[in-house]
Design an enzyme around this catalytic site. Structure first.
Site, PDB file in Angstrom:
ATOM      1  N   HIS A   1     -11.168  -2.490   1.419  1.00  0.00           N
ATOM      2  CA  HIS A   1     -11.368  -1.129   0.908  1.00  0.00           C
ATOM      3  C   HIS A   1     -12.135  -1.071  -0.405  1.00  0.00           C
ATOM      4  CE1 HIS A   1      -9.641   3.210   0.470  1.00  0.00           C
ATOM      5  NE2 HIS A   1     -10.794   3.177   1.123  1.00  0.00           N
TER       6      HIS A   1
ATOM      7  N   CYS B   1      -5.757   4.422  -4.003  1.00  0.00           N
ATOM      8  CA  CYS B   1      -5.881   3.057  -3.508  1.00  0.00           C
ATOM      9  C   CYS B   1      -7.062   2.251  -4.042  1.00  0.00           C
ATOM     10  CB  CYS B   1      -5.939   3.130  -1.989  1.00  0.00           C
ATOM     11  SG  CYS B   1      -6.342   1.585  -1.201  1.00  0.00           S
TER      12      CYS B   1
ATOM     13  N   ASP C   1       0.851  -1.189   0.000  1.00  0.00           N
ATOM     14  CA  ASP C   1       0.000   0.000   0.000  1.00  0.00           C
ATOM     15  C   ASP C   1       0.890   1.244   0.000  1.00  0.00           C
ATOM     16  OD1 ASP C   1      -2.075   1.798   0.336  1.00  0.00           O
ATOM     17  OD2 ASP C   1      -3.087   0.626   1.865  1.00  0.00           O
TER      18      ASP C   1
ATOM     19  N   ASP D   1      -0.462  -0.785  -4.870  1.00  0.00           N
ATOM     20  CA  ASP D   1      -1.719  -0.264  -5.390  1.00  0.00           C
ATOM     21  C   ASP D   1      -1.560   1.072  -6.106  1.00  0.00           C
ATOM     22  OD1 ASP D   1      -1.138   1.162  -3.086  1.00  0.00           O
ATOM     23  OD2 ASP D   1      -3.156   1.040  -2.249  1.00  0.00           O
ATOM     24  N   ASN D   2      -0.494   1.793  -5.823  1.00  0.00           N
ATOM     25  CA  ASN D   2      -0.192   3.059  -6.495  1.00  0.00           C
ATOM     26  C   ASN D   2       1.234   3.449  -6.144  1.00  0.00           C
ATOM     27  OD1 ASN D   2      -2.544   3.981  -4.137  1.00  0.00           O
ATOM     28  ND2 ASN D   2      -0.440   4.675  -3.862  1.00  0.00           N
TER      29      ASN D   2
END
Length: 443
Positions: free
Chosen positions: A113, A55, A15, A261-262
């Site tokens: 999420h 995210c 993350d 995720d990024n």
């Protein structure tokens, strides 16, 4: 049903991990030996992108294999404010649901999420088992999504809250190691989604810091040393799971994927790129990505341009399964490239982000980028720092990519202020927005 040699699959997602936060990608301040070893034993991607610079939008793309802009919940980060109203529709086919229907056991350990209970959740979208947090972020020690005695913990086994003591990264590693070590009568698909190294900035020995926080975001807190310990704890956690896999005798026939995720945030290293999370510069989109499958894929450094939504068709192909034809993937199956059965392919990838009116297209070496009223054309192969604006030198390329983005954007849900409002009825008819009655689109 899967073939007798269908591989197990472990998909590990960090993350907010920066492109160069692993020593094998260029980190020089600390080492990540377990992930470095994974890279040397498998595929290290140099041009892997996240579907979004934030995210949950990327997680929609991972789960569906489609551009996140087909679903209201995938439009940037409405889930941060309206997660009870937006989410991943339970009836939408997903990577875990398609593998489960093909004979796999499925589990998510870690961060979800993608919408809140009671309408959304991992057990509603293809996972047989879930242990982790439903929201976007939690304190690494209290496991709460906020600060204060009245804030409930966000730690669940299935749909029931549970209590665990300890540092969250290590808790997830313990759960995942136990899962891969357990007897399995079927091949398994394990999603292991860490919250590390997302803020709050807490290393494994910072429980005292946890008790002092007045705001979980604490953007004024943390430091490079703490961040290093967070990434090293993540590396150790992955090492623990891989060791358990080895001890269970499942190494050769298990696909292991590691990605983020990024792009990175405040303390991340993104060299040789600029930009970070929430920005469509390369540093906000380019992510470290590794894959190991000893039984079929030889070690290699892979320059194929790839993106998060490619994992659904790729992993389904590895399991001898296919996407649902009514919900065709926007991604590409890159397995033949990794096995050497096919040459690399040209890609056209698209992004948008409401903040600063950002737009981006990557096609071959070219990248069109718009930030507010400023437009750019970069050769991101020759100029990864995105410093030389070539729009005047290459006007035809610039105008062509600009028009491609406009044509692509018309196919998807618009990002508007209403998307982020509370109390709205969730629009779960993702197929309404599939172009040409769900036919495959290749930008």
């Amino acid at each position: 049903m899967p073939t007798p040699t269908a591989p197990n699959i472990i998909f590990i997602m960090a993350d907010d991990l920066g492109y160069a936060d692993l020593s094998i990608y260029g980190q020089t301040e600390f080492e990540t030996p377990h992930l470095d070893a994974l890279a040397r034993e498998g595929v290290r991607f140099t041009q892997a992108y996240s579907n979004s610079a934030v995210c949950s939008a990327t997680r929609f793309a991972l789960m569906t294999g489609r551009y996140q802009y087909r679903l209201r919940g995938g439009l940037e980060e409405p889930l941060a404010r309206a997660g009870r109203h937006h989410g991943l529709p339970p009836e939408h086919p997903t990577l875990p649901s398609l593998l489960r229907d093909h004979g796999y056991s499925t589990a998510l350990i870690g961060k979800w999420h993608l919408g809140s209970l009671p309408d959304f959740g991992p057990l509603k979208s293809g996972y047989d088992r879930f242990f982790g947090n439903y929201g976007g972020v939690i304190d690494y020690f209290t496991h709460k999504p906020g600060v204060g005695k009245d804030v409930a913990t966000d730690l669940y086994e299935g749909e029931l809250p549970v209590e665990r003591a300890g540092y969250y990264t290590r808790i997830l590693a313990d759960e995942a190691a136990a899962y891969v070590s357990a007897p399995h009568s079927k091949p398994f698909f394990l999603s292991l989604h860490f919250t590390a190294p997302h803020w709050p900035w807490q290393g494994p020995d910072d429980e005292a810091v946890s008790g002092q926080l007045t705001d979980l975001m604490h953007y004024d807190g943390g430091n490079l040393r703490t961040y290093a310990r967070m990434v090293q704890a993540l590396d150790a956690a992955v090492g623990q799971v891989l060791a358990a896999l080895d001890q269970a005798g499942r190494r050769d026939h298990t696909i292991v994927v590691f990605t983020s995720d990024n792009g990175g945030e405040r303390f991340s290293k993104t060299w040789p790129f600029t930009g970070q999370k929430t920005e469509l510069l390369e540093g906000g989109l380019r992510v470290p990505t590794l894959l190991r499958w000893p039984a079929r894929i030889v070690p290699q450094v892979q320059d194929q341009v790839t993106v998060t939504m490619d994992w659904l068709p790729t992993l389904l192909a590895a399991a001898n399964a296919e996407p649902d034809p009514a919900w065709p993937s926007d991604g590409e199956n890159i397995l033949p490239i990794l096995t050497g059965e096919a040459a690399t392919i040209a890609r056209s990838l698209y992004w948008r982000y409401k903040s600063n009116s950002q737009r981006a297209v990557r096609q071959q070496q070219w990248k069109y980028l718009k930030i507010n009223d400023n437009e750019f054309l970069f050769d991101v192969v020759a100029d990864p720092l995105e410093r030389a604006n070539l729009k005047e030198r290459e006007p035809r390329v610039f105008e062509g990519l600009r028009q491609l983005w406009l044509d692509w954007d018309r196919r998807f849900l618009p990002v508007s202020d209403e998307v982020f409002s509370h109390g709205v009825t969730p629009d779960i008819q993702a197929d309404r927005y599939a172009p040409e009655q769900r036919q495959r689109q290749r930008p």
